[in-house]
Design a protein around this motif. Structure first.
Motif, PDB file in Angstrom:
ATOM      1  N   SER A   1      38.631  42.459  41.022  1.00  0.00           N
ATOM      2  CA  SER A   1      37.287  41.313  40.953  1.00  0.00           C
ATOM      3  C   SER A   1      37.960  39.931  40.434  1.00  0.00           C
ATOM      4  CB  SER A   1      36.962  41.839  39.367  1.00  0.00           C
ATOM      5  OG  SER A   1      37.472  41.305  38.683  1.00  0.00           O
ATOM      6  N   GLY A   2      36.739  39.519  41.304  1.00  0.00           N
ATOM      7  CA  GLY A   2      37.206  37.547  41.304  1.00  0.00           C
ATOM      8  C   GLY A   2      37.799  37.005  39.944  1.00  0.00           C
ATOM      9  N   ALA A   3      37.094  37.497  38.759  1.00  0.00           N
ATOM     10  CA  ALA A   3      37.908  37.213  37.637  1.00  0.00           C
ATOM     11  C   ALA A   3      39.307  37.295  36.881  1.00  0.00           C
ATOM     12  CB  ALA A   3      37.222  38.121  36.160  1.00  0.00           C
ATOM     13  N   GLN A   4      39.987  38.902  37.746  1.00  0.00           N
ATOM     14  CA  GLN A   4      41.479  39.171  37.707  1.00  0.00           C
ATOM     15  C   GLN A   4      41.720  38.270  38.451  1.00  0.00           C
ATOM     16  OE1 GLN A   4      42.064  43.304  38.006  1.00  0.00           O
ATOM     17  NE2 GLN A   4      42.770  43.241  35.609  1.00  0.00           N
TER      18      GLN A   4
ATOM     19  N   ASN B   1      40.548  45.525  46.650  1.00  0.00           N
ATOM     20  CA  ASN B   1      39.205  44.540  46.101  1.00  0.00           C
ATOM     21  C   ASN B   1      39.711  44.209  44.275  1.00  0.00           C
ATOM     22  OD1 ASN B   1      38.335  43.822  48.432  1.00  0.00           O
ATOM     23  ND2 ASN B   1      37.033  45.731  48.656  1.00  0.00           N
TER      24      ASN B   1
END
Lengths: 247, 331, 359
Positions: B117-120, B115
């Protein structure tokens, strides 16, 4: 500017003050005397609007203190506090600048105000490295710099040696002569005798006496206010007070 | 409003406009074609085949090798164990992906099970890199593994091999299961043994609960996973349940110290598995218990081998590979 | 005091004041140098020539004249990864430093920082609940947005609990902040307890990191921090007065409650926005104001901008260490700020205070 108190009472837990009912004339020095805890500082804070009276009202220049904004109040009155916080790394100039918040800062007046207490050379010193007496003088100078008509001072000569006490007394007289209205608390009765035009004597929050210094500051009233037997004696400079503890 | 304030506000407004301009400029310089997020649910919706893959999932690395798509991998990870002697650069995957290395390899896709991060992930997508997410958590079973094989096959243009592997898996599973039922009948009168998988002793008794691929190993081997009754996913089981259910066979991760099971206070001390020494530590096949992919078939084969002492035969692997996918000492 | 001495004092004063502007200018230059040098740090080595070409290509008009000898990957690494991360460090470090200076003035307490008013625990609750409950209401940036909203909300709750008769007493605000933070931290622990598998992810958020910053998240945060920082700076005279006591501030004409309200709201807005994209980075808000005071004296006119610049420099350097210490692995920056920052602080406290905080 005139300061008027009408039937002011104030109560907090077991302490109650008043009723106080007097008016301070423009261009005079008013001294408030009494034992520790008699309500001197409380009276000053009531006049300045920091405390709200339970009944009655305080007005400055015929407008109610409670209705003044802090900016309006600062233009009319300045306050020399008994204690101020030691502001982190402030220089004397920073302390003075704070008092110039309303009038706008101006180097020359700041220098003059500090010069009046003989400390203009300390302007860039760190405030926290000054002695207690020097800090006291700086706060008096800051109040002068604020340039308001009424100056309220809570024990302006605290921490001061005898030389500097005299500097402050002379300064207070000069301020009065320049038309300022001064209200202060003091412990030195001889200074009150020499300096004040009117005196308010308090004991346990009750008014013992109020009136002109000559009619109020007498042995009878002092004996009521303190646990000391007073007598007066003559000196080359006039009369002075001495007292012995009533045990 | 004094002049200082006006100047200050003007400066702030100008700076805000500059920052906005810089950001919009940068967003425009990012790749024109955005990457896609790909899972077994979205399927292969790409117009092109992936040829520069960074695999942060050791299970996927092994599958890609078996599919014949190993040449399309440009970056691996430190957990890759199959094929052995990997020469791929290791991409840092913990605690976050090393995006610099991934960009530097000009990768066209990243495969991962973690999981991030959304940013990555949005950094990947904004720069035209696809993100293939393969679940490795609870819920993965052999049907999911087959779908993942199919997905990886389609993404790399090796769909035919994916079909072959899935057929092999299906026939292997039915062979193994019927063999296990037979061994169970002959040795234990069809009363399934109570089994327990001991994954880790770090901060509890970690095991595989219901809805895990490890649980399905037990099912195919006709052994009852005592941990499946209490929770799903990988979890730490209450030792009272171990005492109550008293396992007869135990599969141990090789981090487990066997002598600790016998120490006083251990919930395993009085279990038949310890008393009868039915304790089996994973060896080279250890990764089969943490990586959901086609090689899990060999884990079932091994469990049947150690539990029943029998060696079930498997259909031969349909693709000719340089490195044998079977990690067991048995074959 | 005679005339010559007076002149001498005035000259000295003049010099002291010029020195402060030179200091701020020097710190600003140091910040620019730090930003440029930090573009070299990372797991992929990029030659200086290529780096300069990439810089050139980003400047409008100049880009046409710069040779494009670099690869697409190099450009992506610099423009899409390192630049937003470094500028994120600037924005977050500045907001924490400035917020710290303002909060220390309001509390008249040198050991407070922006997090004390419930910000950190609120933002943790937002981030952790979005992780544990798997919230996706705001798309891929749900975690950042919930952290921001919760951080801000908890500050409001603390503020309204601490409000007594229309006034905010610093000690009461401090105690309310601590109490509410404990309560909210317990909720965070409860959430983590319910899903042990997600503790790792939440743990890393709590340690803070700059690498999740891209241009998309940086843009709104930079604007918010810019505006709130300027709004805080505009309060510098009021904050100076409050530093000498609420009653004194009022007696010189400061509207104390209004100043506190504006400052707390601006700090909460700026720092919540920062923390929402970086996680909890400690230490900066606590220490940078002190360092500024040691260098430039206590007036907030200088302390606020200097704390911002120093916070930015410190955070970028900490991030360089976090990225560079183990190649490829990004150590959470909260670990670096603690391990590197604390000894550094102790050294400077001894070296530079010279008794200024005593008495």
């Amino acid at each position: 500017m005139k300061v008027e108190l009408e039937d002011v009472t104030f109560r907090v837990s077991s302490f109650s003050l008043g009723p106080l009912d007097f008016s301070v004339e423009e261009g005079t020095i008013t001294a408030i005397i009494g034992k520790n805890g008699s309500g001197k500082s409380t009276t000053l804070k009531l006049i300045h609007g920091d405390l709200k009276p339970n009944t009655g009202s305080v007005s400055i220049d015929s407008s109610k203190v409670s209705s003044l904004s802090s900016a309006e109040l600062a233009e009319k009155t300045s306050f020399v506090w008994q204690e101020i916080y030691n502001p982190m790394s402030f220089s004397v100039r920073d302390v003075m600048n704070v008092s110039g918040y309303k009038r706008g800062n101006d180097e020359d007046s700041m220098g003059e105000a500090l010069e009046s207490v003989g400390l203009s050379s300390l302007i860039d010193m760190d405030f926290s490295v000054l002695s207690g007496g020097e800090r006291r003088l700086v706060t008096v100078a800051a109040a002068i710099y604020q340039d308001s008509e009424i100056m309220i001072m809570d024990e302006p000569t605290n921490f001061l040696d005898i030389d500097n006490q005299i500097v402050v007394y002379k300064l207070l007289k000069r301020l009065r002569d320049a038309g300022k209205t001064l209200i202060l608390t003091m412990h030195d009765l001889d200074a009150v005798h020499n300096l004040a035009d009117s005196v308010l004597i308090l004991r346990g929050g009750r008014k013992v006496a109020w009136g002109s210094t000559s009619s109020t500051l007498n042995i009878e009233n002092l004996n009521k206010a303190f646990n000391v037997s007073f007598h007066s004696y003559d000196t080359v400079n006039g009369s002075a007070f001495a007292g012995s503890y009533k045990g | 409003m004094n002049s200082h304030l006006k100047i200050g506000i003007a400066v702030v407004v100008v700076l805000a406009v500059v920052v906005g301009g810089v950001v919009i400029y940068h967003e425009n310089t990012a790749a024109k074609v955005k990457g896609e997020i790909i899972t077994i649910n979205t399927g292969d919706n790409l117009q092109h085949k992936l040829t520069k893959i960074v695999s942060l999932d050791p299970a996927a690395t092994a599958t890609l090798y078996a599919l014949g798509a190993y040449n399309y991998i440009v970056g691996g990870n430190s957990y890759d164990s199959y094929p052995p002697n990997e020469s791929l650069p290791n991409i840092t995957d913990y605690p976050s992906m090393d995006l610099e290395q991934i960009f530097n390899l000009s990768a066209d896709a990243v495969i991962s099970f973690a999981n991030y991060s959304g940013a990555q992930i949005s950094q990947l997508l904004n720069n035209g890199i696809d993100y293939v997410f393969l679940s490795a958590d609870g819920g993965v079973n052999f049907s999911v593994i087959e779908k993942q094989n199919t997905l990886l096959g389609e993404l790399t243009g090796t769909g035919a091999n994916a079909t072959l592997i899935n057929q092999w898996m299906n026939s292997s599973l039915s062979t193994l299961h019927s063999d296990a039922l037979g061994y169970d009948q002959s040795e234990y009168n069809s009363t399934p043994l109570r089994g327990f998988y001991y994954l880790s002793s770090e901060g509890g008794y970690w095991t595989a609960g219901n809805s895990t691929f490890v649980n399905s190993y037990f099912e195919y081997a006709d052994v009852v996973n005592i941990a499946a009754a209490y929770d799903t996913g990988f979890y730490s089981i209450n030792p009272e349940n171990i005492l109550n259910d008293s396992p007869q066979v135990m599969i141990l991760d090789n981090s487990i110290n066997v002598s600790s099971l016998n120490s006083s206070g251990s919930p395993f001390q009085s279990s038949p598995a310890v008393l009868n020494d039915k304790l089996y530590t994973t060896t080279a096949n250890e990764n089969m218990f943490s990586e959901p992919n086609f090689r899990d078939i060999f884990a079932i084969q091994w469990i049947i081998y150690v539990v029943y002492g029998q060696n079930p035969a498997l259909p031969s692997f349909p693709i000719n590979l340089t490195y044998n996918p079977n990690p067991n000492e048995v074959s | 005091m005679n005339v010559t001495e007076n002149e001498r004092v005035k000259a000295f004063v003049q010099r002291r004041r010029e020195m402060k502007y030179i200091w701020i200018g020097f710190l600003f230059l140091l910040l620019i140098i730090t930003i440029l040098l930090s573009d070299f740090v990372g797991s992929v080595r990029i030659p200086i020539l290529n780096l300069l070409e990439i810089y050139g290509s980003q400047i409008p008009f100049l880009s046409n004249f710069v040779p494009h000898g670099y690869t697409l990957a190099q450009e992506q690494i610099i423009v899409q990864l390192r630049e937003p991360e470094i500028l994120g460090g600037v924005v977050i470090g500045a907001s924490l430093g400035i917020g710290g200076a303002a909060i220390q003035s309001i509390f008249r307490n040198p050991i407070t920082e922006p997090y004390i008013i419930g910000l950190s625990s609120g933002a943790s609750l937002g981030a952790v609940s979005s992780i544990v409950l798997g919230l996706t209401i705001f798309g891929i940036y749900t975690q950042q947005i919930t952290a921001f909203i919760f951080g801000l909300s908890i500050v409001f709750i603390v503020y309204f609990f601490a409000l007594k008769g229309g006034r905010i007493h610093p000690t009461y605000l401090l105690l309310t902040g601590v109490a509410v933070s404990f309560f909210v931290s317990a909720l965070v622990a409860l959430l983590l307890f319910t899903n042990i598998n997600l503790q790792g992810e939440a743990f890393f958020w709590l340690l803070g990191s700059l690498e999740n910053i891209n241009w998309t998240v940086l843009y709104p945060v930079a604007i918010v921090v810019l505006i709130t920082s300027y709004a805080i700076y505009l309060q510098h005279r009021e904050l100076d007065a409050i530093q000498m006591g609420d009653m004194h501030a009022r007696s010189v004409g400061v509207n104390v409650e209004r100043t506190k309200r504006i400052t707390i709201f601006m700090v909460a807005l700026g720092v919540s926005a920062s923390v929402s994209i970086s996680g909890l980075i400690g230490f900066v808000g606590l220490v940078m104001p002190h360092l500024s005071r040691m260098l430039l004296g206590g007036s907030n006119k200088h302390v606020i901008p200097a704390s911002g610049i120093l916070g930015a420099i410190f955070l970028i350097c900490a991030d360089d260490i976090a990225r560079g210490i183990v190649p490829g692995i990004v150590v959470p920056i909260g670990i670096v700020t603690g391990i590197i920052g604390v000894p550094f602080l102790m050294y400077f406290m001894r070296k530079l205070t010279g008794g200024k905080y005593e008495g």
